[in-house]
Motif scaffolding. Structure first.
Motif, PDB file in Angstrom:
ATOM      1  N   ASP A   1       3.031   9.206  -0.784  1.00  0.00           N
ATOM      2  CA  ASP A   1       3.721   7.987  -0.345  1.00  0.00           C
ATOM      3  C   ASP A   1       2.804   6.788  -0.177  1.00  0.00           C
ATOM      4  N   TRP A   2       1.491   7.027  -0.070  1.00  0.00           N
ATOM      5  CA  TRP A   2       0.555   5.925   0.149  1.00  0.00           C
ATOM      6  C   TRP A   2      -0.336   5.717  -1.067  1.00  0.00           C
ATOM      7  N   LYS A   3      -0.456   4.458  -1.504  1.00  0.00           N
ATOM      8  CA  LYS A   3      -1.381   4.125  -2.580  1.00  0.00           C
ATOM      9  C   LYS A   3      -2.824   4.203  -2.095  1.00  0.00           C
ATOM     10  N   ARG A   4      -3.037   3.767  -0.889  1.00  0.00           N
ATOM     11  CA  ARG A   4      -4.358   3.864  -0.275  1.00  0.00           C
ATOM     12  C   ARG A   4      -4.190   4.185   1.189  1.00  0.00           C
ATOM     13  N   VAL A   5      -5.254   4.662   1.797  1.00  0.00           N
ATOM     14  CA  VAL A   5      -5.188   5.094   3.194  1.00  0.00           C
ATOM     15  C   VAL A   5      -5.793   4.048   4.120  1.00  0.00           C
ATOM     16  N   PHE A   6      -7.046   3.671   3.863  1.00  0.00           N
ATOM     17  CA  PHE A   6      -7.756   2.734   4.727  1.00  0.00           C
ATOM     18  C   PHE A   6      -7.902   1.371   4.033  1.00  0.00           C
ATOM     19  N   PRO A   7      -8.181   0.322   4.800  1.00  0.00           N
ATOM     20  CA  PRO A   7      -8.350  -0.994   4.169  1.00  0.00           C
ATOM     21  C   PRO A   7      -9.453  -1.001   3.110  1.00  0.00           C
ATOM     22  N   PHE A   8     -10.479  -0.154   3.268  1.00  0.00           N
ATOM     23  CA  PHE A   8     -11.583  -0.135   2.315  1.00  0.00           C
ATOM     24  C   PHE A   8     -11.330   0.822   1.159  1.00  0.00           C
TER      25      PHE A   8
ATOM     26  N   SER B   1       0.808  -1.218   0.000  1.00  0.00           N
ATOM     27  CA  SER B   1       0.000   0.000   0.000  1.00  0.00           C
ATOM     28  C   SER B   1       0.842   1.270   0.000  1.00  0.00           C
ATOM     29  N   TRP B   2       2.168   1.096  -0.057  1.00  0.00           N
ATOM     30  CA  TRP B   2       3.077   2.238  -0.155  1.00  0.00           C
ATOM     31  C   TRP B   2       3.518   2.394  -1.611  1.00  0.00           C
ATOM     32  N   ASN B   3       3.544   3.622  -2.083  1.00  0.00           N
ATOM     33  CA  ASN B   3       4.080   3.864  -3.425  1.00  0.00           C
ATOM     34  C   ASN B   3       5.584   3.634  -3.437  1.00  0.00           C
ATOM     35  N   ASN B   4       6.071   3.137  -4.560  1.00  0.00           N
ATOM     36  CA  ASN B   4       7.508   2.938  -4.701  1.00  0.00           C
ATOM     37  C   ASN B   4       8.185   4.290  -4.870  1.00  0.00           C
ATOM     38  N   GLY B   5       8.940   4.671  -3.879  1.00  0.00           N
ATOM     39  CA  GLY B   5       9.596   5.967  -3.902  1.00  0.00           C
ATOM     40  C   GLY B   5      10.646   6.041  -2.810  1.00  0.00           C
ATOM     41  N   GLN B   6      11.145   7.223  -2.570  1.00  0.00           N
ATOM     42  CA  GLN B   6      12.247   7.414  -1.633  1.00  0.00           C
ATOM     43  C   GLN B   6      11.875   6.999  -0.218  1.00  0.00           C
TER      44      GLN B   6
END
Length: 340
Positions: A331-338, A40-45
């Motif tokens: 930095d996050w692809k999504r925030v919550f599980p839903f 769920s984290w974007n690939n980045g620094q």
């Protein structure tokens, strides 16, 4: 029969080879899917820095290797592991408790701060300051046994819904942080919550939501005393503050209840600054991180001017000292599980 045997013999190597290709392709695909512990984290620094830190402290061949017993990571809760707007969730719990207890206290209709709660005037409640909030907490969190309080919290979490998302509050735990907790534990870390929230408000549910057992929760507390009721010992919660685990209280709580200086600390507000400073003051590899709320569409965007989870001085110090700042939007692809 000879033809059949000859055919099988001729194509057996090809069949075996094809089977190996399919098998190894499946294994490679499974390994590829399992290779990213932080999906769920974007690939980045930021993600690369987290993984690089974990690798160097967990690798025995690294000059920054840290024995497992010393791999302590501490996390604030409100705004770091789950959401905290429009009000700290324990505060919303206290407001609901005031309304539930109001029939037993008719005097609350004219007495502040209870009057503002019953009139749903949260602006006036906020203007009343810390003193009024403490009075609400004492009135709604004391006077029962620890077992009774745990049942009240559990029932509330099962039925209450967040005013914006209309979901149980425990579903507003951040998916990227849940993955981070699991990733650290998979690499020999022991993960603790160090929060300004009430320790007995958090303990009933944190293991299910975060995988953190109740004995690894450090939080604020009120006084308790042992009593015998029907010849059975119980702990009774008293309307007196015992310990405030916020700001300068966080390093004190870490020292008192954990007994080791962390090598990693995660927070999101000025209330976490001293915890990050305490972590940074140790020897060897360190990771200090702030969760910066920057995504109004998926969550909220706030920092220096917010009355809840204000991030001002700590943000300046993070930039000065090179601490990690996790930008929720980037930095996050999504925030919550839903979330998508």
């Amino acid at each position: 029969m000879r033809i059949v045997l000859s055919f099988r013999t001729m194509f057996r190597p090809f069949i075996v080879f094809l089977g190996l290709i399919l098998l190894t392709s499946g294994v490679a695909l499974a390994e590829w899917k399992a290779a990213d512990p932080l999906p769920s984290w974007n690939n980045g620094q930021t993600k690369q820095a987290i993984r690089a830190f974990v690798k160097k402290v967990a690798d025995r061949g690294s000059t920054d290797y840290v024995p497992p017993a010393e791999r302590i990571a501490v996390f604030d809760n409100d705004g770091t592991l789950w959401a905290e707007q429009p009000l700290y969730f324990q505060g919303l719990f206290a407001l609901d408790r005031v309304k539930a207890l109001a029939p037993q206290h008719p005097e609350w209709k004219e007495r502040q701060p209870f009057k503002t709660v019953l009139e749903n005037d949260l602006t006036a409640l906020a203007a009343g300051g810390e003193k009024g909030l403490v009075e609400l907490l004492m009135a709604t969190h004391a006077g029962m046994t620890t077992t009774e309080f745990e049942a009240i919290v559990t029932d509330w979490l099962a039925t209450a819904r967040h005013p914006r998302f209309r979901r149980p509050y425990t579903e507003l735990a951040y998916q990227p942080m849940r993955e981070l907790l699991a990733y650290l534990r998979a690499n020999g870390f022991k993960t603790y919550i160090v929060s300004g929230g009430g320790i007995e408000f958090m303990r009933p549910w944190v293991e299910k939501v975060y995988g953190i057992p109740p004995e690894q929760v450090v939080g604020s507390s009120i006084e308790t005393k042992l009593e015998l009721r029907d010849s059975k010992p119980v702990l009774v919660r008293l309307p007196e503050v015992d310990f405030i685990d916020d700001r300068a209280g966080k390093p004190v709580g870490i020292h008192k209840f954990i007994g080791r200086r962390p090598i990693a600390a995660f927070g999101n507000s000025d209330g976490d600054l001293q915890m990050l400073q305490w972590t940074a003051g140790g020897e060897g590899a360190r990771l200090m991180a702030l969760i910066h709320h920057t995504h109004a569409e998926r969550e909220w965007a706030y920092d220096r001017e917010s009355s809840v989870g204000r991030l001002d001085q700590a943000l300046d110090e993070a930039k000065t000292r090179g601490w990690m700042v996790v930008d929720m939007k980037w930095d996050w692809k999504r925030v919550f599980p839903f979330s998508e």
